[in-house]
Write a protein that holds these residues in place. Structure first.
Motif, mmCIF file in Angstrom:
data_model
loop_
_atom_site.group_PDB
_atom_site.id
_atom_site.type_symbol
_atom_site.label_atom_id
_atom_site.label_comp_id
_atom_site.label_asym_id
_atom_site.label_seq_id
_atom_site.Cartn_x
_atom_site.Cartn_y
_atom_site.Cartn_z
ATOM 1 N N VAL A 36 20.989 19.907 10.475
ATOM 2 C CA VAL A 36 21.949 18.840 10.190
ATOM 3 C C VAL A 36 21.560 17.562 10.934
ATOM 4 O O VAL A 36 21.541 16.469 10.357
ATOM 5 C CB VAL A 36 23.384 19.294 10.551
ATOM 6 C CG1 VAL A 36 24.350 18.131 10.511
ATOM 7 C CG2 VAL A 36 23.835 20.393 9.607
ATOM 8 N N PHE A 37 21.217 17.692 12.212
ATOM 9 C CA PHE A 37 20.845 16.520 13.006
ATOM 10 C C PHE A 37 19.584 15.853 12.462
ATOM 11 O O PHE A 37 19.536 14.633 12.301
ATOM 12 C CB PHE A 37 20.644 16.920 14.477
ATOM 13 C CG PHE A 37 20.203 15.786 15.340
ATOM 14 C CD1 PHE A 37 21.108 14.818 15.751
ATOM 15 C CD2 PHE A 37 18.884 15.672 15.743
ATOM 16 C CE1 PHE A 37 20.707 13.753 16.540
ATOM 17 C CE2 PHE A 37 18.478 14.608 16.537
ATOM 18 C CZ PHE A 37 19.388 13.655 16.933
ATOM 19 N N SER A 38 18.561 16.643 12.184
ATOM 20 C CA SER A 38 17.302 16.051 11.722
ATOM 21 C C SER A 38 17.437 15.458 10.327
ATOM 22 O O SER A 38 16.810 14.434 10.029
ATOM 23 C CB SER A 38 16.163 17.070 11.776
ATOM 24 O OG SER A 38 16.433 18.162 10.929
ATOM 25 N N LEU A 39 18.250 16.057 9.461
ATOM 26 C CA LEU A 39 18.489 15.455 8.151
ATOM 27 C C LEU A 39 19.261 14.146 8.274
ATOM 28 O O LEU A 39 18.965 13.171 7.575
ATOM 29 C CB LEU A 39 19.225 16.427 7.232
ATOM 30 C CG LEU A 39 18.392 17.586 6.677
ATOM 31 C CD1 LEU A 39 19.274 18.542 5.889
ATOM 32 C CD2 LEU A 39 17.248 17.076 5.818
ATOM 33 N N ALA A 40 20.232 14.102 9.171
ATOM 34 C CA ALA A 40 21.008 12.876 9.370
ATOM 35 C C ALA A 40 20.144 11.755 9.956
ATOM 36 O O ALA A 40 20.166 10.619 9.473
ATOM 37 C CB ALA A 40 22.208 13.147 10.278
ATOM 38 N N VAL A 41 19.371 12.081 10.976
ATOM 39 C CA VAL A 41 18.495 11.074 11.578
ATOM 40 C C VAL A 41 17.424 10.643 10.589
ATOM 41 O O VAL A 41 17.124 9.447 10.455
ATOM 42 C CB VAL A 41 17.873 11.601 12.892
ATOM 43 C CG1 VAL A 41 16.770 10.690 13.385
ATOM 44 C CG2 VAL A 41 18.934 11.771 13.947
ATOM 45 N N GLY A 42 16.845 11.611 9.880
ATOM 46 C CA GLY A 42 15.830 11.280 8.882
ATOM 47 C C GLY A 42 16.368 10.371 7.791
ATOM 48 O O GLY A 42 15.706 9.418 7.373
ATOM 49 N N ALA A 43 17.590 10.649 7.323
ATOM 50 C CA ALA A 43 18.198 9.806 6.283
ATOM 51 C C ALA A 43 18.492 8.405 6.809
ATOM 52 O O ALA A 43 18.267 7.408 6.100
ATOM 53 C CB ALA A 43 19.479 10.462 5.774
ATOM 54 N N GLN A 70 7.399 9.637 7.054
ATOM 55 C CA GLN A 70 7.637 10.510 8.204
ATOM 56 C C GLN A 70 9.092 10.955 8.294
ATOM 57 O O GLN A 70 9.381 12.100 8.616
ATOM 58 C CB GLN A 70 7.212 9.807 9.497
ATOM 59 C CG GLN A 70 7.206 10.686 10.705
ATOM 60 C CD GLN A 70 6.269 11.866 10.571
ATOM 61 O OE1 GLN A 70 5.188 11.767 10.043
ATOM 62 N NE2 GLN A 70 6.699 13.007 11.071
ATOM 63 N N SER A 71 10.016 10.050 8.003
ATOM 64 C CA SER A 71 11.432 10.424 8.098
ATOM 65 C C SER A 71 11.847 11.372 6.987
ATOM 66 O O SER A 71 12.806 12.128 7.141
ATOM 67 C CB SER A 71 12.313 9.179 8.085
ATOM 68 O OG SER A 71 12.208 8.501 6.853
ATOM 69 N N ALA A 72 11.130 11.368 5.877
ATOM 70 C CA ALA A 72 11.465 12.281 4.776
ATOM 71 C C ALA A 72 11.205 13.736 5.142
ATOM 72 O O ALA A 72 11.845 14.638 4.591
ATOM 73 C CB ALA A 72 10.670 11.902 3.525
ATOM 74 N N VAL A 73 10.293 13.985 6.057
ATOM 75 C CA VAL A 73 9.978 15.361 6.456
ATOM 76 C C VAL A 73 10.322 15.618 7.921
ATOM 77 O O VAL A 73 9.796 16.548 8.534
ATOM 78 C CB VAL A 73 8.495 15.700 6.179
ATOM 79 C CG1 VAL A 73 8.196 15.663 4.701
ATOM 80 C CG2 VAL A 73 7.577 14.788 6.949
ATOM 81 N N PHE A 74 11.212 14.829 8.463
ATOM 82 C CA PHE A 74 11.607 14.966 9.866
ATOM 83 C C PHE A 74 12.197 16.348 10.155
ATOM 84 O O PHE A 74 12.031 16.891 11.241
ATOM 85 C CB PHE A 74 12.596 13.861 10.226
ATOM 86 C CG PHE A 74 12.946 13.793 11.679
ATOM 87 C CD1 PHE A 74 11.979 13.573 12.640
ATOM 88 C CD2 PHE A 74 14.251 13.944 12.098
ATOM 89 C CE1 PHE A 74 12.295 13.501 13.981
ATOM 90 C CE2 PHE A 74 14.592 13.875 13.431
ATOM 91 C CZ PHE A 74 13.602 13.655 14.374
ATOM 92 N N PHE A 75 12.867 16.932 9.175
ATOM 93 C CA PHE A 75 13.469 18.256 9.348
ATOM 94 C C PHE A 75 12.423 19.322 9.671
ATOM 95 O O PHE A 75 12.711 20.298 10.361
ATOM 96 C CB PHE A 75 14.245 18.660 8.089
ATOM 97 C CG PHE A 75 13.353 18.917 6.906
ATOM 98 C CD1 PHE A 75 12.889 20.186 6.642
ATOM 99 C CD2 PHE A 75 12.961 17.881 6.079
ATOM 100 C CE1 PHE A 75 12.051 20.428 5.565
ATOM 101 C CE2 PHE A 75 12.136 18.108 4.998
ATOM 102 C CZ PHE A 75 11.672 19.381 4.741
#
Length: 163
Positions: free
Chosen positions: A8-15, A45-50
């Motif tokens: 959840v955190f990495s998807l939120a930060v990535g988005a 990079q942010s698209a695959v941050f998860f």
């Protein structure tokens, strides 16, 4: 729990980073062309941050279970095993886009590779329940618990049983 929180955190930060990438890169770049290229790289990079959070969890898991070879492979997969070969291949094939995508592609490949090494202990989905005793989930959890207890020096006489 850790999988869920990190996903959840990495998807939120990535988005958030994906959405504000042009504004973020414009603050640090001196010209528009540099900001454009940096924005593309940041969005990739942010698209695959998860993937990074999952690989970090798999690294910690294999280290805590004492699986040193697997831990070393998982830990070095992102930068060493996959990024370096991709840096020689992708820019030649795709030009600038290949160079920008190297780290993101390396993250995705290392996620798959790491999961293949740890799939019996670490389910990929953060929303799966504990596995049933029929498929060995109880034994895996028990071994993890025993090794954790031994690691912290609580007891050296905890037996490992597979019932």
């Amino acid at each position: 729990f850790c999988q869920r929180v990190l996903l959840v955190f990495s998807l939120a930060v990535g988005a958030a980073v994906f959405a504000f990438a042009p504004a973020l890169t414009a603050r640090f770049a001196h010209d528009a062309q540099t900001a454009d290229v940096a924005g593309r790289a940041l969005r990739l990079q942010s698209a695959v941050f998860f993937a990074q959070s999952a690989v970090i969890l798999m690294t910690m898991l294999t280290q805590s279970l004492g699986q040193t070879v697997r831990a070393a492979l998982v830990a070095t997969s992102r930068q060493g095993l996959f990024l370096l070969p991709l840096l020689t291949l992708l820019p030649r094939v795709f030009g600038l886009w290949g160079l920008l995508a190297c780290q993101s592609v390396s993250d995705v490949i290392s996620l798959v590779f790491s999961w293949l090494l740890t799939r019996k202990v670490f389910p990929l989905s953060p929303f799966t329940r504990a596995s049933s005793p029929r498929d060995g989930g109880r034994v895996t959890a028990q071994i993890f618990l025993v090794r954790t207890v031994r690691m912290f020096g609580c007891s050296d006489s905890v037996p490992i049983t597979s019932t």
